[in-house]
Write a protein that holds these residues in place. Sequence first.
Motif, mmCIF file in Angstrom:
data_model
loop_
_atom_site.group_PDB
_atom_site.id
_atom_site.type_symbol
_atom_site.label_atom_id
_atom_site.label_comp_id
_atom_site.label_asym_id
_atom_site.label_seq_id
_atom_site.Cartn_x
_atom_site.Cartn_y
_atom_site.Cartn_z
ATOM 1 N N GLY A 216 13.100 11.717 -6.023
ATOM 2 C CA GLY A 216 11.952 10.824 -6.008
ATOM 3 C C GLY A 216 11.656 10.193 -7.359
ATOM 4 O O GLY A 216 12.409 10.317 -8.316
ATOM 5 N N ARG A 217 10.514 9.489 -7.393
ATOM 6 C CA ARG A 217 10.080 8.832 -8.624
ATOM 7 C C ARG A 217 8.569 8.782 -8.680
ATOM 8 O O ARG A 217 7.888 9.086 -7.709
ATOM 9 C CB ARG A 217 10.680 7.437 -8.720
ATOM 10 N N TRP A 218 8.046 8.360 -9.825
ATOM 11 C CA TRP A 218 6.607 8.268 -10.053
ATOM 12 C C TRP A 218 6.241 6.807 -10.288
ATOM 13 O O TRP A 218 6.974 6.076 -10.962
ATOM 14 C CB TRP A 218 6.189 9.082 -11.280
ATOM 15 N N ILE A 219 5.099 6.388 -9.748
ATOM 16 C CA ILE A 219 4.616 5.032 -9.996
ATOM 17 C C ILE A 219 3.105 5.054 -10.231
ATOM 18 O O ILE A 219 2.417 6.001 -9.846
ATOM 19 C CB ILE A 219 4.922 4.065 -8.825
ATOM 20 N N LYS A 220 2.613 4.005 -10.880
ATOM 21 C CA LYS A 220 1.178 3.772 -11.011
ATOM 22 C C LYS A 220 0.871 2.563 -10.123
ATOM 23 O O LYS A 220 1.380 1.464 -10.368
ATOM 24 C CB LYS A 220 0.795 3.491 -12.461
ATOM 25 N N TYR A 221 0.072 2.766 -9.095
ATOM 26 C CA TYR A 221 -0.173 1.733 -8.080
ATOM 27 C C TYR A 221 -1.551 1.104 -8.276
ATOM 28 O O TYR A 221 -2.562 1.817 -8.362
ATOM 29 C CB TYR A 221 -0.073 2.336 -6.684
ATOM 30 N N PHE A 222 -1.599 -0.233 -8.368
ATOM 31 C CA PHE A 222 -2.830 -0.998 -8.519
ATOM 32 C C PHE A 222 -3.056 -1.808 -7.236
ATOM 33 O O PHE A 222 -2.304 -2.753 -6.973
ATOM 34 C CB PHE A 222 -2.739 -1.955 -9.705
ATOM 35 N N PRO A 223 -4.055 -1.483 -6.411
ATOM 36 C CA PRO A 223 -4.318 -2.279 -5.202
ATOM 37 C C PRO A 223 -4.600 -3.741 -5.511
ATOM 38 O O PRO A 223 -4.307 -4.618 -4.710
ATOM 39 C CB PRO A 223 -5.543 -1.590 -4.592
ATOM 40 N N ASN A 224 -5.165 -4.012 -6.701
ATOM 41 C CA ASN A 224 -5.454 -5.381 -7.133
ATOM 42 C C ASN A 224 -4.923 -5.544 -8.541
ATOM 43 O O ASN A 224 -5.403 -4.894 -9.471
ATOM 44 C CB ASN A 224 -6.963 -5.648 -7.090
ATOM 45 N N LYS A 225 -3.924 -6.382 -8.741
ATOM 46 C CA LYS A 225 -3.287 -6.519 -10.057
ATOM 47 C C LYS A 225 -4.247 -7.059 -11.108
ATOM 48 O O LYS A 225 -4.017 -6.893 -12.310
ATOM 49 C CB LYS A 225 -2.056 -7.425 -9.962
ATOM 50 N N GLU A 226 -5.342 -7.721 -10.687
ATOM 51 C CA GLU A 226 -6.318 -8.250 -11.639
ATOM 52 C C GLU A 226 -7.314 -7.183 -12.084
ATOM 53 O O GLU A 226 -8.071 -7.397 -13.015
ATOM 54 C CB GLU A 226 -7.075 -9.437 -11.018
ATOM 55 N N ASP A 227 -7.332 -6.053 -11.407
ATOM 56 C CA ASP A 227 -8.281 -4.979 -11.714
ATOM 57 C C ASP A 227 -7.495 -3.742 -12.149
ATOM 58 O O ASP A 227 -7.149 -2.893 -11.340
ATOM 59 C CB ASP A 227 -9.144 -4.668 -10.482
ATOM 60 N N GLU A 228 -7.208 -3.651 -13.445
ATOM 61 C CA GLU A 228 -6.375 -2.556 -13.940
ATOM 62 C C GLU A 228 -7.160 -1.266 -14.125
ATOM 63 O O GLU A 228 -6.601 -0.251 -14.534
ATOM 64 C CB GLU A 228 -5.696 -2.962 -15.246
ATOM 65 N N SER A 229 -8.458 -1.286 -13.837
ATOM 66 C CA SER A 229 -9.253 -0.058 -13.950
ATOM 67 C C SER A 229 -9.123 0.808 -12.700
ATOM 68 O O SER A 229 -9.474 1.989 -12.722
ATOM 69 C CB SER A 229 -10.728 -0.399 -14.188
#
Length: 304
Positions: free
Chosen positions: A73-86
Amino acid sequence: MPQKPATKRLTLDTDEPSLLFAINDLLSTGGIDFDEWWDEFSKPPASKTGKEIEIWTKPKFIDTTPKNKSGVGRWIKYFPNKEDESTFYNLSGTDRDLVHHINAIGYQQSGSTENVPGKNSKPPLKGFPLIELRFVSPDKKVGIKWIRCAGYTDDEKIASLKLAKLITPADIKMWTSKIKTIFGDTKYVWKKGKECLSYSGQIARLQGLEGYAYVRNKQDGIDLFTSLLKIFDAVPDKDGFNRSESTSTTKYTKQTKEITVVGQKVTPDERRPVVDCEFDRAILKLPLLNKPIPLVKRNVILYK
């Protein structure tokens, strides 16, 4: 009763390496190609009217899998909205697991009675007037925090529809005075550190403030967000805070060794330095105005 088979390791002939690759690929992906699935998932929805596309927010992910990682497997950081990095989620697993996690996040966020997709359910901050506060460290490095003037607009058409209040010079003078009192007169210091405190959620968005700050401890971060909200006589939602800290003991240590970049010796900047950043100035940015409006410099009011 059947006899227990003799212990024997699975071995392959030298002309069958492809089977090993196939098994490894199946274990790593779960039978799904995540990148291929993402290409379709991240496309805007088809629409005959265009309205769906107007409210659609594009997601993004960052692959954070260590290069020397061993295992499945692998690890990712998922952003539902690319404009909202918080707002992001740290996910891991096979490709199939990642797809399952992302779909689960979407189902969870869309569980409202109005059946509005979760990633479109937060009121947008973009388009509201913005107050930018700058903080300066002893070595002249700049730290910036933003807060939106939620509920206000510089667009007369929007104001005429009673969707927001039209900003007036009196409003700007009031905010300027509060910034001087809260940050300028007190010589406010943002105590930056290696911990990350985020402030997010529906209330945070409605207040015009959703983001994160690198601080030394949770209370320092709460104090910073509380001070920002005082500009608009608001108080933070105590349930909107989330603290995170790296488990690595070396990731954010100060770099002392030089490295070579395109033939030149440089010392990398420290990530998340522990440093005091004193309030320096504040400006107001209006969507329809091409240049920012200076508000405060230290404890001196610039907007008259």
